[in-house]
Write an enzyme that holds these catalytic residues in place. Structure first.
Site, short mmCIF file in Angstrom:
data_model
loop_
_atom_site.label_atom_id
_atom_site.label_comp_id
_atom_site.label_asym_id
_atom_site.label_seq_id
_atom_site.Cartn_x
_atom_site.Cartn_y
_atom_site.Cartn_z
N HIS A 1 6.60 23.58 -7.54
CA HIS A 1 6.99 23.69 -8.95
C HIS A 1 8.48 24.01 -9.08
O HIS A 1 9.11 23.61 -10.05
CB HIS A 1 6.15 24.76 -9.66
CG HIS A 1 4.76 24.30 -9.96
ND1 HIS A 1 4.33 23.98 -11.22
CD2 HIS A 1 3.71 24.07 -9.14
CE1 HIS A 1 3.06 23.58 -11.18
NE2 HIS A 1 2.66 23.64 -9.92
N ASP B 1 8.17 26.01 -16.93
CA ASP B 1 7.06 25.23 -16.38
C ASP B 1 5.90 25.26 -17.37
O ASP B 1 5.55 26.35 -17.89
CB ASP B 1 6.64 25.85 -15.03
CG ASP B 1 5.69 24.94 -14.27
OD1 ASP B 1 4.62 24.61 -14.81
OD2 ASP B 1 6.03 24.54 -13.14
#
Ligand code: UDP
Length: 458
Positions: A22, A114
Site C-alpha cells: 500500500h 488510502d
C-alpha cells in the site's frame, strides 16, 4: 524561504495503509505530484518509521501513531483490534499532525489517504481540506467491493454453478471473486475493511485509482459516473516507464532488505529469457505442503529460478532443496523486484498477483503464472489470464493446492509452449500501453494534470 513558499503550489498530506504493497503506489504517486510542483508529506506510523529504510528526497516524512509504536501490528491480539486502534489513535495523531503543519510555512491543502482508511476523511473535513481517497487495487476489484457493499452482487456467490455479473466486468466464476466473497464468512474483518472503503466515498472530492484507462476501460467509465474518479497509474517509478522524472528508479521506502548485489550478479550471468522469477509479495503465508509442491514444480520446470522466500517463510523450505537446487536456483529473502522484472534474463514471473506485482509484470512486459493466495489476487489472476492474456492461472486441486505437475506445465507453457508465444506478443502490447498511460498526454498523465490544476486553483 519566501521564494520556496511561493514555488510550492499546494501541500498534500499523504496517509498510506501501513504495508509495503500500500505504501509503494501512494508514495510513488506523491513523487509524481511533487514533480508537478506540489509539496507532499507522507505520514507513516511510528513503528514503520523505525523499521523502514527510506530514501526519499522529494517527499517529506512525518509520523502518526497506530497505537503499536514499539512492536507493530503483530502485537495486536487480532486484526480487528489493530484496525480499531489505528482508527482511534490514527485520527487523534493525524489531527495533531495537521495542526503542526498548518503552523508551518506550508499549511496542508489536501489529505490523500488510502481508501482502507475512510476515517481520514472525517479528520480532513474538520479542517476544511480537500479529501482524496486513493485506491491501491484495480477498478474491477473496487467495483466488486462496491457492489458487495450495496448488496448488489448477483446471483449470490454461494451458487458455485453460476457466474457472477458486475457491471463493467466480464462474467466471473465464483472463484474469480476476491476470496472473502467467494468463501462466504471466511474473513469478516477484512471484508468489512474493503467494503467500508465506500462508506463515505460520496463525500470525497476526488477518487484516485492506481490503474489506467485502457487496462479496464468499461469499469473505469462505470465508476466515474458515480464519483469524480480518475486513474493515475501505473505507479511504477518513472525510469521504468516514460523516464519523465530523473533518477526516479525506486519506490524509496523498503520494509525489507533486498539482496540486490547477489540477485543482479546472478541474473547478469544468465542468458536472455531463461530465468523464472518467483515471489508472493510481502504478506502471503503459504502452507508447508504448498511450499513443497512449489519447490518440486520449480525444479521440474528445469528453468533457472530466482525465488523470494521471506525470512518468516524460510522454515517451510527444506535446506535439502536449497542445497540440491543451488546450481539452478537462487533463494533470497527480498529482492529489488523492479530491477529483476526489467532484467532481460527474466522470462516468466510466478506471482501471487498482488495488484502492484501484477501492474509491474504487465508494465515491464513479463509473462506471468498466477498463483493467487488471498484477497483481490484471484480477480487479478482472472484478468491476467482471460482479459489481458498476459499469463496463465495455475489451477488448484480440491484441497486448494497447486500441485507440482500443474506448476511445471504452466511454466513450460510460458517458456517453451505455443501459448507462451501468444502471451509474449500480448505483453509487448500492454507494456507499451502502460507507458503510454503515463507519457505526456496519456490518460493517467492528463488525469494527474487535471487533479493538480484543480487543487492549485482551490
Ligand atoms: N517487492 C519487492 N521485492 C520483493 C517482493 C516484492 O520489492 O522481493 C515489492 C513489489 O515490487 C511490489 C510490492 O513489494 O511493489 C508487493 O506488493 P503487491 O501488491 O504485489 O503484494 P502484497 O505484498 O501487497 O501482497
Amino acid at each position: 524561504m519566501d521564494m520556496e513558499r511561493k514555488a510550492c503550489r499546494g501541500h498534500v498530506l499523504v496517509l498510506p495503509f501501513p504495508s509495503q504493497g500500500h505504501i509503494n503506489p501512494i508514495l510513488q504517486f506523491s513523487k509524481r505530484l511533487v514533480s508537478k510542483g506540489l509539496k507532499a508529506t507522507l505520514a507513516v506510523t511510528i513503528f514503520i518509521s523505525k523499521s523502514m529504510n527510506a530514501k526519499t528526497n522529494s517527499v517529506d516524512i512525518e509520523t502518526i501513531s497506530d497505537g503499536f509504536d514499539d512492536d507493530g501490528f503483530t502485537k495486536a491480539d487480532c486484526f480487528q483490534t489493530y484496525l480499531s486502534c489505528l482508527k482511534e489513535r490514527g485520527s487523534e495523531t493525524l489531527t495533531e499532525l495537521i495542526k503542526k503543519l498548518n503552523d508551518s510555512d506550508y499549511p496542508v491543502k489536501c489529505v490523500m489517504y488510502d481508501a482502507f482508511l475512510p476515517w481520514a476523511l472525517d479528520v480532513a473535513k474538520e479542517f476544511g481540506l480537500v479529501t482524496v481517497p486513493f485506491f491501491t487495487q484495480s477498478c474491477a476489484v473496487d467495483n466488486i467491493y462496491y457492489h458487495a457493499q450495496q448488496g448488489l452482487l448477483s446471483p449470490p456467490p454461494q451458487d458455485v454453478s453460476s457466474t457472477v455479473s458486475v457491471p463493467g466486468l466480464p462474467p466471473l466464476e465464483p472463484q474469480d471473486l476476491p476470496c472473502f466473497l467467494y468463501v462466504v464468512g471466511s474473513d469478516p474483518v477484512y471484508l468489512a475493511l474493503v467494503v467500508n472503503q465506500f462508506s463515505n466515498l460520496d463525500e470525497a472530492d476526488w477518487v484516485l485509482v492506481n490503474s489506467f484507462d485502457s487496462l479496464e476501460n468499461e469499469v473505469v467509465e462505470q465508476m466515474a459516473k458515480l464519483w469524480r474518479l480518475r486513474t493515475i497509474g501505473p505507479t511504477l517509478p518513472s525510469m521504468y516507464l516514460e523516464k519523465g522524472i530523473e533518477d526516479d528508479k525506486d519506490y524509496n521506502l523498503n520494509l525489507f532488505n533486498p539482496d540486490t548485489t547477489m540477485c543482479m550478479n546472478w541474473l547478469n550471468n544468465r542468458l536472455s529469457g531463461t530465468v523464472v522469477y518467483v515471489s508472493f509479495g510481502s504478506i502471503a503465508v503459504l502452507g508447508v505442503e504448498q511450499m513443497e509442491e512449489l519447490a518440486l514444480g520449480l525444479r521440474m520446470s528445469n528453468s533457472y529460478i530466482l525465488w523470494v522466500v521471506r525470512a518468516s517463510e524460510r522454515d517451510k523450505l527444506s535446506n535439502k532443496f536449497v542445497d540440491e537446487a543451488s546450481e539452478k536456483c537462487l533463494v533470497v529473502s527480498w529482492c529489488p523486484q523492479l530491477d529483476v522484472l526489467a532484467h532481460k534474463a527474466v522470462g516468466c514471473f510466478v506471482t501471487h498477483c498482488g495488484w502492484n506485482s501484477t501492474l509491474e509484470g504487465l508494465s515491464l512486459g513479463v509473462p506471468m503464472v498466477g498463483l493467487p493466495q488471498w484477497a483481490d489476487q484471484t480477480t487479478n489472476a482472472k484478468y491476467v489470464e482471460d482479459v489481458w492474456e498476459v499469463g496463465i492461472r495455475a489451477r488448484v486441486d480440491d484441497q486448494g493446492i497447486v500441485r507440482k505437475e500443474e506448476l511445471e506445465l504452466c511454466i513450460r507453457e510460458i517458456m517453451e509452449g505455443k501459448r507462451g508465444e501468444l502471451i509474449k506478443k500480448n505483453t509487448i502490447k500492454w507494456k507499451s500501453l502502460a507507458k503510454e498511460a503515463v507519457d505526456k498526454g496519456g490518460s493517467s498523465d492528463n488525469n494527474i494534470d487535471e487533479f493538480v490544476a484543480q487543487l492549485v486553483s482551490t
